[in-house]
Design an enzyme around this catalytic site. Structure first.
Site, PDB file in Angstrom:
ATOM      1  N   ASN A   1      43.177  46.500  40.402  1.00  0.00           N
ATOM      2  CA  ASN A   1      41.725  46.301  40.437  1.00  0.00           C
ATOM      3  C   ASN A   1      40.997  47.003  39.290  1.00  0.00           C
ATOM      4  OD1 ASN A   1      42.019  48.888  41.389  1.00  0.00           O
ATOM      5  ND2 ASN A   1      40.523  48.681  43.024  1.00  0.00           N
ATOM      6  N   CYS A   2      41.728  47.494  38.306  1.00  0.00           N
ATOM      7  CA  CYS A   2      41.135  48.148  37.138  1.00  0.00           C
ATOM      8  C   CYS A   2      40.725  47.080  36.120  1.00  0.00           C
ATOM      9  CB  CYS A   2      42.149  49.111  36.525  1.00  0.00           C
ATOM     10  SG  CYS A   2      41.636  49.818  34.947  1.00  0.00           S
ATOM     11  N   ASP A   3      39.473  47.104  35.690  1.00  0.00           N
ATOM     12  CA  ASP A   3      38.973  46.122  34.729  1.00  0.00           C
ATOM     13  C   ASP A   3      39.757  46.144  33.418  1.00  0.00           C
ATOM     14  OD1 ASP A   3      37.033  45.206  36.465  1.00  0.00           O
ATOM     15  OD2 ASP A   3      35.451  46.501  35.645  1.00  0.00           O
TER      16      ASP A   3
END
Length: 115
Positions: A9-11
């Site tokens: 979920n890290c951009d």
């Protein structure tokens, strides 16, 4: 095989994976949260790149650490915190087999993969 280590979920990790996908560069994704973090491997990475490089001081995990932990951070403490809270690790970590690259810089990656 290229391995991208990070958190799904890290951009920045998503941008890095998209960058690889757009160039049809094959890779395997390893999610620190879902797939775990091998302490022996983490130690080897820290020996190679230095513990200071791994600590993401811009994220909420860093800000949520007790002040005494932040103020007394050293290699031993950093390793313990990274094992306990892998979201503090700067992402992504690109493992090329013979070399590791920490963070996503499109220009640097372009130079890596143009050969």
């Amino acid at each position: 095989m290229i391995i991208v280590y990070g958190i799904s979920n890290c951009d920045t990790v998503r941008k890095a994976c998209q960058w690889l996908d757009e160039r049809a560069i094959a890779y395997e994704f390893h999610d620190f949260r879902k797939d775990g973090l091998n302490p022996v491997q983490l130690r080897a990475w820290v020996d190679e790149l230095g513990w200071e490089q791994f600590i993401n001081r811009r994220g909420t995990t860093w800000r949520n650490l007790p002040e005494t932990t932040r103020n007394n951070m050293n290699e031993t403490l950093a390793l313990a915190v990274m094992e306990d809270q892998p979201s503090i690790i700067k992402r992504p970590l690109l493992d090329l087999g013979s070399r590791r690259i920490l963070g996503f810089d499109p220009e640097e990656w372009k130079n890596l993969f143009q050969n």
